[in-house]
Motif scaffolding. Structure first.
Motif, PDB file in Angstrom:
ATOM      1  N   ILE A   1       6.594  -3.332  -8.844  1.00  7.78           N
ATOM      2  CA  ILE A   1       6.112  -4.652  -8.420  1.00  7.78           C
ATOM      3  C   ILE A   1       7.125  -5.146  -7.387  1.00  7.78           C
ATOM      4  N   LYS A   2       6.642  -5.321  -6.150  1.00  8.82           N
ATOM      5  CA  LYS A   2       7.521  -5.530  -5.000  1.00  8.82           C
ATOM      6  C   LYS A   2       7.975  -6.997  -4.875  1.00  8.82           C
ATOM      7  N   PRO A   3       8.995  -7.246  -4.024  1.00  6.28           N
ATOM      8  CA  PRO A   3       9.582  -8.597  -3.936  1.00  6.28           C
ATOM      9  C   PRO A   3       8.602  -9.715  -3.564  1.00  6.28           C
TER      10      PRO A   3
ATOM     11  N   PHE B   1      14.569   6.141  -1.838  1.00  3.47           N
ATOM     12  CA  PHE B   1      13.218   6.088  -2.401  1.00  3.47           C
ATOM     13  C   PHE B   1      12.163   6.306  -1.318  1.00  3.47           C
ATOM     14  N   TYR B   2      12.349   5.692  -0.147  1.00  2.00           N
ATOM     15  CA  TYR B   2      11.382   5.799   0.945  1.00  2.00           C
ATOM     16  C   TYR B   2      11.841   6.799   2.009  1.00  2.00           C
ATOM     17  N   GLY B   3      12.707   7.753   1.632  1.00  2.00           N
ATOM     18  CA  GLY B   3      13.250   8.747   2.560  1.00  2.00           C
ATOM     19  C   GLY B   3      12.189   9.466   3.373  1.00  2.00           C
ATOM     20  N   ILE B   4      11.017   9.679   2.758  1.00  2.00           N
ATOM     21  CA  ILE B   4       9.911  10.377   3.432  1.00  2.00           C
ATOM     22  C   ILE B   4       9.423   9.606   4.673  1.00  2.00           C
ATOM     23  N   HIS B   5       9.670   8.302   4.716  1.00  2.00           N
ATOM     24  CA  HIS B   5       9.220   7.460   5.837  1.00  2.00           C
ATOM     25  C   HIS B   5      10.330   7.167   6.841  1.00  2.00           C
ATOM     26  N   LYS B   6      11.464   7.877   6.727  1.00  2.00           N
ATOM     27  CA  LYS B   6      12.659   7.572   7.539  1.00  2.00           C
ATOM     28  C   LYS B   6      12.376   7.478   9.039  1.00  2.00           C
TER      29      LYS B   6
ATOM     30  N   TYR C   1      -3.943   4.719 -11.112  1.00  2.00           N
ATOM     31  CA  TYR C   1      -3.183   3.561 -10.625  1.00  2.00           C
ATOM     32  C   TYR C   1      -3.386   3.364  -9.123  1.00  2.00           C
ATOM     33  N   ARG C   2      -3.541   4.459  -8.357  1.00  2.00           N
ATOM     34  CA  ARG C   2      -3.818   4.303  -6.917  1.00  2.00           C
ATOM     35  C   ARG C   2      -5.127   3.522  -6.718  1.00  2.00           C
ATOM     36  N   GLU C   3      -6.125   3.808  -7.589  1.00  2.00           N
ATOM     37  CA  GLU C   3      -7.398   3.049  -7.510  1.00  2.00           C
ATOM     38  C   GLU C   3      -7.175   1.577  -7.833  1.00  2.00           C
TER      39      GLU C   3
ATOM     40  N   ALA D   1      -6.198  -0.080  -1.327  1.00  2.00           N
ATOM     41  CA  ALA D   1      -5.693   0.539  -0.097  1.00  2.00           C
ATOM     42  C   ALA D   1      -4.335  -0.032   0.312  1.00  2.00           C
ATOM     43  N   THR D   2      -3.516   0.825   0.969  1.00  2.00           N
ATOM     44  CA  THR D   2      -2.172   0.429   1.414  1.00  2.00           C
ATOM     45  C   THR D   2      -2.217  -0.827   2.274  1.00  2.00           C
ATOM     46  N   ASN D   3      -3.158  -0.837   3.241  1.00  2.00           N
ATOM     47  CA  ASN D   3      -3.363  -2.048   4.051  1.00  2.00           C
ATOM     48  C   ASN D   3      -4.287  -2.980   3.266  1.00  2.00           C
TER      49      ASN D   3
ATOM     50  N   ILE E   1      -5.321  -4.784  -7.126  1.00  2.00           N
ATOM     51  CA  ILE E   1      -4.114  -5.629  -7.090  1.00  2.00           C
ATOM     52  C   ILE E   1      -3.833  -6.095  -5.666  1.00  2.00           C
ATOM     53  N   ARG E   2      -3.945  -5.169  -4.703  1.00  2.00           N
ATOM     54  CA  ARG E   2      -3.617  -5.556  -3.328  1.00  2.00           C
ATOM     55  C   ARG E   2      -4.636  -6.524  -2.735  1.00  2.00           C
ATOM     56  N   GLN E   3      -5.910  -6.355  -3.097  1.00  2.00           N
ATOM     57  CA  GLN E   3      -6.905  -7.319  -2.605  1.00  2.00           C
ATOM     58  C   GLN E   3      -6.644  -8.692  -3.215  1.00  2.00           C
TER      59      GLN E   3
ATOM     60  N   SER F   1       0.684  -8.978   2.978  1.00  2.00           N
ATOM     61  CA  SER F   1       0.733  -8.299   4.275  1.00  2.00           C
ATOM     62  C   SER F   1       0.824  -6.796   4.049  1.00  2.00           C
ATOM     63  N   PHE F   2       0.835  -6.036   5.141  1.00  2.00           N
ATOM     64  CA  PHE F   2       0.938  -4.579   5.060  1.00  2.00           C
ATOM     65  C   PHE F   2       2.231  -4.184   4.345  1.00  2.00           C
ATOM     66  N   THR F   3       3.336  -4.787   4.757  1.00  3.00           N
ATOM     67  CA  THR F   3       4.612  -4.476   4.091  1.00  3.00           C
ATOM     68  C   THR F   3       4.673  -5.169   2.732  1.00  3.00           C
ATOM     69  N   GLY F   4       4.279  -6.423   2.691  1.00  2.00           N
ATOM     70  CA  GLY F   4       4.297  -7.184   1.447  1.00  2.00           C
ATOM     71  C   GLY F   4       3.023  -6.944   0.668  1.00  2.00           C
ATOM     72  N   ASN F   5       2.822  -5.672   0.261  1.00  3.89           N
ATOM     73  CA  ASN F   5       1.551  -5.326  -0.392  1.00  3.89           C
ATOM     74  C   ASN F   5       1.669  -5.219  -1.910  1.00  3.89           C
ATOM     75  N   SER F   6       2.664  -5.928  -2.457  1.00  2.00           N
ATOM     76  CA  SER F   6       2.775  -6.269  -3.891  1.00  2.00           C
ATOM     77  C   SER F   6       3.132  -5.151  -4.861  1.00  2.00           C
ATOM     78  N   VAL F   7       2.658  -3.926  -4.607  1.00  2.00           N
ATOM     79  CA  VAL F   7       2.907  -2.840  -5.570  1.00  2.00           C
ATOM     80  C   VAL F   7       3.101  -1.495  -4.877  1.00  2.00           C
ATOM     81  N   HIS F   8       3.833  -0.635  -5.568  1.00  2.00           N
ATOM     82  CA  HIS F   8       3.940   0.783  -5.213  1.00  2.00           C
ATOM     83  C   HIS F   8       3.397   1.598  -6.368  1.00  2.00           C
ATOM     84  N   GLY F   9       2.794   2.743  -6.056  1.00  2.00           N
ATOM     85  CA  GLY F   9       2.431   3.726  -7.078  1.00  2.00           C
ATOM     86  C   GLY F   9       2.651   5.119  -6.530  1.00  2.00           C
ATOM     87  N   SER F  10       3.156   6.019  -7.354  1.00  2.00           N
ATOM     88  CA  SER F  10       3.401   7.406  -6.926  1.00  2.00           C
ATOM     89  C   SER F  10       2.110   8.027  -6.410  1.00  2.00           C
TER      90      SER F  10
HETATM   91  P1  ATP Z   1       3.469   2.829  -1.707  1.00  2.00           P
HETATM   92  O1  ATP Z   1       4.194   4.095  -1.313  1.00  2.00           O
HETATM   93  O2  ATP Z   1       4.307   1.588  -1.550  1.00  2.00           O
HETATM   94  O3  ATP Z   1       2.765   2.941  -2.992  1.00  2.00           O
HETATM   95  P2  ATP Z   1       1.323   3.690  -0.133  1.00  2.00           P
HETATM   96  O4  ATP Z   1       1.580   5.036  -0.716  1.00  2.00           O
HETATM   97  O5  ATP Z   1      -0.039   3.122  -0.261  1.00  2.00           O
HETATM   98  O6  ATP Z   1       2.293   2.605  -0.693  1.00  2.00           O
HETATM   99  P3  ATP Z   1       2.799   4.629   2.140  1.00  2.00           P
HETATM  100  O7  ATP Z   1       2.102   5.273   3.256  1.00  2.00           O
HETATM  101  O8  ATP Z   1       3.577   5.481   1.175  1.00  2.00           O
HETATM  102  O9  ATP Z   1       1.758   3.693   1.381  1.00  2.00           O
HETATM  103  O10 ATP Z   1       3.792   3.534   2.755  1.00  2.00           O
HETATM  104  C1  ATP Z   1       4.814   2.955   1.962  1.00  2.00           C
HETATM  105  C2  ATP Z   1       4.860   1.464   2.178  1.00  2.00           C
HETATM  106  O11 ATP Z   1       5.301   1.205   3.509  1.00  2.00           O
HETATM  107  C3  ATP Z   1       3.514   0.748   2.073  1.00  2.00           C
HETATM  108  O12 ATP Z   1       3.192   0.404   0.760  1.00  2.00           O
HETATM  109  C4  ATP Z   1       3.753  -0.482   2.925  1.00  2.00           C
HETATM  110  O13 ATP Z   1       4.475  -1.460   2.192  1.00  2.00           O
HETATM  111  C5  ATP Z   1       4.640   0.058   4.019  1.00  2.00           C
HETATM  112  N1  ATP Z   1       3.850   0.467   5.180  1.00  2.00           N
HETATM  113  C6  ATP Z   1       3.133   1.600   5.336  1.00  2.00           C
HETATM  114  N2  ATP Z   1       2.539   1.661   6.521  1.00  2.00           N
HETATM  115  C7  ATP Z   1       2.887   0.529   7.174  1.00  2.00           C
HETATM  116  C8  ATP Z   1       2.588  -0.028   8.444  1.00  2.00           C
HETATM  117  N3  ATP Z   1       1.811   0.634   9.329  1.00  2.00           N
HETATM  118  N4  ATP Z   1       3.119  -1.217   8.771  1.00  2.00           N
HETATM  119  C9  ATP Z   1       3.916  -1.889   7.896  1.00  2.00           C
HETATM  120  N5  ATP Z   1       4.247  -1.422   6.662  1.00  2.00           N
HETATM  121  C10 ATP Z   1       3.733  -0.247   6.310  1.00  2.00           C
END
Ligand code: ATP
Ligand code: MG
Length: 139
Positions: A9-11, A49-54, A85-87, A91-93, A102-104, A109-118
């Motif tokens: 549960i995100k900030p 944790f988010y190394g994959i998105h570096k 849980y992804r369902e 959607a991420t956006n 939960i996200r709807q 916002s895209f970044t402030g999307n409330s939750v993460h799930g593996s």
């Molecule tokens: P999470 O990993 O948080 O469960 P996700 O798997 O749906 O979300 P990822 O593609 O792994 O999405 O992206 C990780 C997180 O980075 C997103 O949840 C979101 O907060 C942020 N993010 C992803 N894409 C964007 C973008 N284009 N602009 C802004 N933030 C983004």
């Protein structure tokens, strides 16, 4: 198959006092919260944790955001918990998130999307081990 997934549960959500409402959606979906802890993520933790998105353009903003306030890390357990849980998250956006997810319901916002799930059982195991020992998880 009974599976475990890591939820965060995100900030943006902890700031608005939404932990209980989000947990209600999780539990109503049939997932059990078998581990849960409120923490402040360090920069090093968030970067790992988010190394994959570096290399992504949003990486800096994402790390900044994830360390901007408390998060609640959780282990969820249930039948096909990872995809279930992804369902439930939607959607991420959040603009594309289905009604009732939960996200709807709660994302800002895209970044402030409330939750993460593996996103896979393998990643779930790895992510759970970043925050929990087996003794912290009570199924
Ligand atoms: P999470 O990993 O948080 O469960 P996700 O798997 O749906 O979300 P990822 O593609 O792994 O999405 O992206 C990780 C997180 O980075 C997103 O949840 C979101 O907060 C942020 N993010 C992803 N894409 C964007 C973008 N284009 N602009 C802004 N933030 C983004
Ligand atoms: Mg992801």
């Amino acid at each position: 198959m009974t599976e475990r997934t890591l939820s965060i549960i995100k900030p943006d959500a902890t700031r608005r006092n939404l932990t209980g409402k989000i947990n209600a959606v999780i539990e109503e979906a049939g997932l059990r919260i078998v581990g849960q802890r409120r923490i402040r993520m360090s920069r090093a933790q968030a970067e790992a944790f988010y190394g994959i998105h570096k290399e992504k353009p949003f990486f800096g903003e994402l790390v900044e955001f994830m360390t901007s306030g408390p998060v609640v890390v959780q282990v969820l357990e249930g039948e096909g918990a990872v995809s279930r849980y992804r369902e439930v998250m939607g959607a991420t956006n959040p603009a594309n998130a289905a009604p009732g997810t939960i996200r709807q319901l709660y994302a800002e916002s895209f970044t402030g999307n409330s939750v993460h799930g593996s996103d896979s059982p393998e990643n779930a195991r790895d992510e759970i081990s970043q925050f929990f020992t087996e003794a912290d998880i009570v199924g």
